[in-house]
Design a protein around this motif. Structure first.
Motif, mmCIF file in Angstrom:
data_model
loop_
_atom_site.group_PDB
_atom_site.id
_atom_site.type_symbol
_atom_site.label_atom_id
_atom_site.label_comp_id
_atom_site.label_asym_id
_atom_site.label_seq_id
_atom_site.Cartn_x
_atom_site.Cartn_y
_atom_site.Cartn_z
ATOM 1 N N ARG A 118 64.164 29.706 -27.366
ATOM 2 C CA ARG A 118 63.931 29.744 -28.557
ATOM 3 C C ARG A 118 62.862 30.416 -29.193
ATOM 4 O O ARG A 118 61.771 30.624 -28.709
ATOM 5 N N ARG A 119 63.449 31.163 -30.299
ATOM 6 C CA ARG A 119 62.701 31.997 -31.047
ATOM 7 C C ARG A 119 61.533 31.336 -31.834
ATOM 8 O O ARG A 119 61.653 30.211 -32.514
ATOM 9 N N ASP A 145 67.801 40.418 -30.597
ATOM 10 C CA ASP A 145 68.635 40.425 -31.791
ATOM 11 C C ASP A 145 69.130 39.286 -32.448
ATOM 12 O O ASP A 145 69.287 39.182 -33.625
ATOM 13 N N GLY A 146 69.062 38.285 -31.653
ATOM 14 C CA GLY A 146 69.625 36.763 -31.935
ATOM 15 C C GLY A 146 68.456 36.332 -33.115
ATOM 16 O O GLY A 146 67.344 36.690 -33.279
ATOM 17 N N LYS A 147 68.944 35.653 -34.247
ATOM 18 C CA LYS A 147 68.238 35.022 -35.102
ATOM 19 C C LYS A 147 67.236 33.826 -34.916
ATOM 20 O O LYS A 147 66.056 33.836 -34.948
ATOM 21 N N ASP A 148 67.972 33.158 -33.793
ATOM 22 C CA ASP A 148 67.197 31.822 -33.190
ATOM 23 C C ASP A 148 66.950 31.740 -31.991
ATOM 24 O O ASP A 148 65.854 31.158 -31.450
#
Length: 584
Positions: A582-583, A511-514
């Motif tokens: 990291r995404r 769910d996190g952006k990064d």
């Protein structure tokens, strides 16, 4: 046929032969360059692959002296070298050497005397030996660390000695030494085509996928170099004579039976050693010769057709000229006989029409020359494709991937049909009449890790929950990320070994952006609170037979990848380790 016509025909034949030879030589040169280029690329790829394996092994062994330098038992053994502390340390060093695959680990006091070693109690025990003459001892005392490659003073086996000072620079108490040998990686290298060598700055072979070449030299040693090596005892009494392989210019090495080998080179990180991978050029050059025929044959055939058409036209013109002269003589002789002259003229006209039809056929054959370049392109492309498909099929066959072999052969059949169509059209025309960290799919990484440990889950009867497919990509190096996941999954299996209903789950929070979080949770007894703060420190373990290095290495890997590895609450009630990535 006149003498001038004969000379023209001879000149035509000589010119056609010279052009054919030129085409063959050019095709052979191009094929050889391409084959050697591909072979050099293959050698370079294998050299880089083998270099990465060696660098990884060396990096792992370089951690041992660092970790051992902080080990309290070393200080106790140095303080009482004849007491029980030294003997207890013998057992611990022996265990550590067996677990890590190190050839030997030993502790030397500040005078160079070995007071504890992993081979204590054996015939070749280092305990009591004095190694103050070894350069790594003096360099480690002075600089804190040292690396030295050479043959063992007792075993005579070549390897890399990794040394680290115990104590501070002002008052050093000793040196801890780990010897790394190349046998394990050499056996792995032997599975690939070609020969892999590790050589020092004097061209002396320290490791080889062909063990018989260890401690031979690729090039003769100068008297000065040999005298220096003998004086230092670096390679003991090894002859260091020539072996199967001899270095030559242009990056090539001559092998046994005068084989010409292409050599790809990679530096060994942190040393002055070099890794060489050698591939034999004979097969590649033989294939290049066959490829040259495939490239040159259409052009040579086209040239032959053109030469034949020109020859035919020249000889036909000569015959037509002779016929006309005969006709003129007949007209002159039979001027008085009108009917005879008319009949002869009619026959002459018939011969003229025949000659005109023959000239039309010659024109068609001459047209073949204008499409030869296109024919070469149309045939060369399918031929090159067939070669690529055949090479792919051979590699897939060696790997027993029969479905891919079939697919390549089907494609080759289709391409062959195209060549047949082209050549059929040509025959019809000539007849009379008409290829550091990056984006990695988390699904594939988890699947790869499961391939390694899935069988252990099944054998242990542990229920494993996996995240649904369609997970995001993360920034990572796939092999290293799989290593962390495998380590955590194996720890989870060990943690639930005594549980009635063992259960392990991999949970993904994307769910996190990064960032993406992957949690490895179990329903085991959890982590001892006394160990929780120290769990990632080297040699800190809750297992009776654990070494305590796995979690520390896993955390270091995650830090290197720009992420983290931490402990968290387990939704299953046991322990949980959270990997933050990291995404991509």
């Amino acid at each position: 046929m006149s003498g001038s016509s004969l000379k023209r025909i001879v000149f035509l034949a000589a010119t056609a032969l010279a052009i054919a030879i030129g085409i063959w030589c050019a095709a052979l040169s191009l094929s050889r360059q391409g084959a050697l280029g591909r072979l050099a690329a293959e050698a370079g790829g294998l050299a880089a692959q083998h270099s990465r394996l060696l660098d990884s092994e060396l990096a792992r062994f370089r951690l041992l002296p660092i970790v051992l330098g902080e080990y309290r038992d070393l200080g106790e053994a140095l303080a009482s070298p004849t007491a029980d502390a030294a003997r207890r340390l013998d057992e611990k060093l022996g265990f550590l050497a067996r677990e890590t695959g190190a050839y030997i680990i030993y502790l030397v006091d500040h005078k160079g005397l070995v007071i504890s070693a992993s081979n204590a109690g054996t015939e070749d025990s280092f305990v009591g030996k004095n190694f103050s003459f070894r350069p790594y001892f003096s360099e480690a005392l002075k600089d804190g660390t040292a690396e030295y490659y050479g043959a063992g003073a007792i075993s005579g086996r070549p390897g890399l000695f990794l040394a680290r000072r115990v104590g501070d620079a002002a008052a050093p108490t000793g040196v801890v030494v780990v010897k790394f040998e190349f046998d394990a990686v050499s056996r792995i290298w032997a599975n690939d085509p070609g020969v892999t060598l590790v050589v020092d700055e004097h061209q002396i072979i320290l490791a080889a996928s062909d063990p018989s070449q260890v401690l031979t030299a690729l090039a003769p040693l100068s008297p000065e170099d040999r005298a220096g090596i003998v004086a230092s005892g670096q390679y003991r009494d090894a002859a260091l004579g020539p072996g199967k392989y001899r270095a030559e210019d242009a990056g090539r090495i001559r092998g046994p039976r005068h084989q010409i080998l292409i050599a790809a080179e990679q530096p060994v990180a942190g040393t002055r050693l070099r890794l060489l991978h050698l591939l034999d050029t004979r097969t590649a050059l033989q294939e290049a010769q066959a490829e040259a025929w495939l490239l040159a044959l259409p052009a040579i055939l086209g040239l032959a057709v053109i030469a034949a058409a020109i020859w035919w036209r020249m000889t036909r013109a000569a015959r037509a000229a002779a016929d006309r002269r005969a006709l003129e003589e007949a007209v002159t002789a039979r001027t008085a006989e009108l009917r005879g002259e008319m009949a002869e003229r009619t026959r002459a006209e018939d011969r003229y029409r025949d000659a005109r039809e023959e000239l039309a056929q010659a024109n068609r054959l001459a047209s073949v020359g204008s499409i030869t370049a296109g024919l070469m392109h149309e045939i060369n492309q399918p031929v090159a494709t067939i070669r690529t498909l055949a090479e792919n099929a051979r590699h897939h066959l060696a790997a027993n991937r029969l479905d891919r072999v079939g697919a390549n052969l089907d494609a080759a059949v289709e391409v062959t049909a195209r060549i047949g169509t082209i050549t059929q059209e040509m025959r019809r025309f000539s007849r009379r009449g008409r290829h550091a960290a990056g984006a990695e799919p988390l699904d594939a990484v988890i699947a790869g890790a499961l391939l390694l440990v899935g069988n252990r889950f099944r054998k242990a009867g542990v229920r494993l929950d996996l995240p649904a497919e369609g997970q995001p990509h993360v920034l990572a190096e796939r092999v290293r990320l799989e290593q962390v996941i495998v380590n955590l999954m194996q720890n989870a299996i060990d943690a639930v070994a005594e549980i009635a209903d063992p259960h392990v789950a991999l949970l993904v929070d994307a769910d996190g952006k990064d960032v993406v979080r992957l949690t490895v949770a179990d329903n085991g007894p959890g982590i001892d609170p006394l160990l929780a703060k120290e769990i990632f420190r080297p040699f800190m373990t809750g297992k009776p037979d654990g070494l305590g290095l796995g979690l520390g290495i896993a955390q270091d890997i995650m830090n290197d990848l720009g992420g983290s590895l931490t402990i968290g609450p387990s939704p299953l009630g046991g322990a949980a380790f959270i990997m933050t990535m990291r995404r991509a």
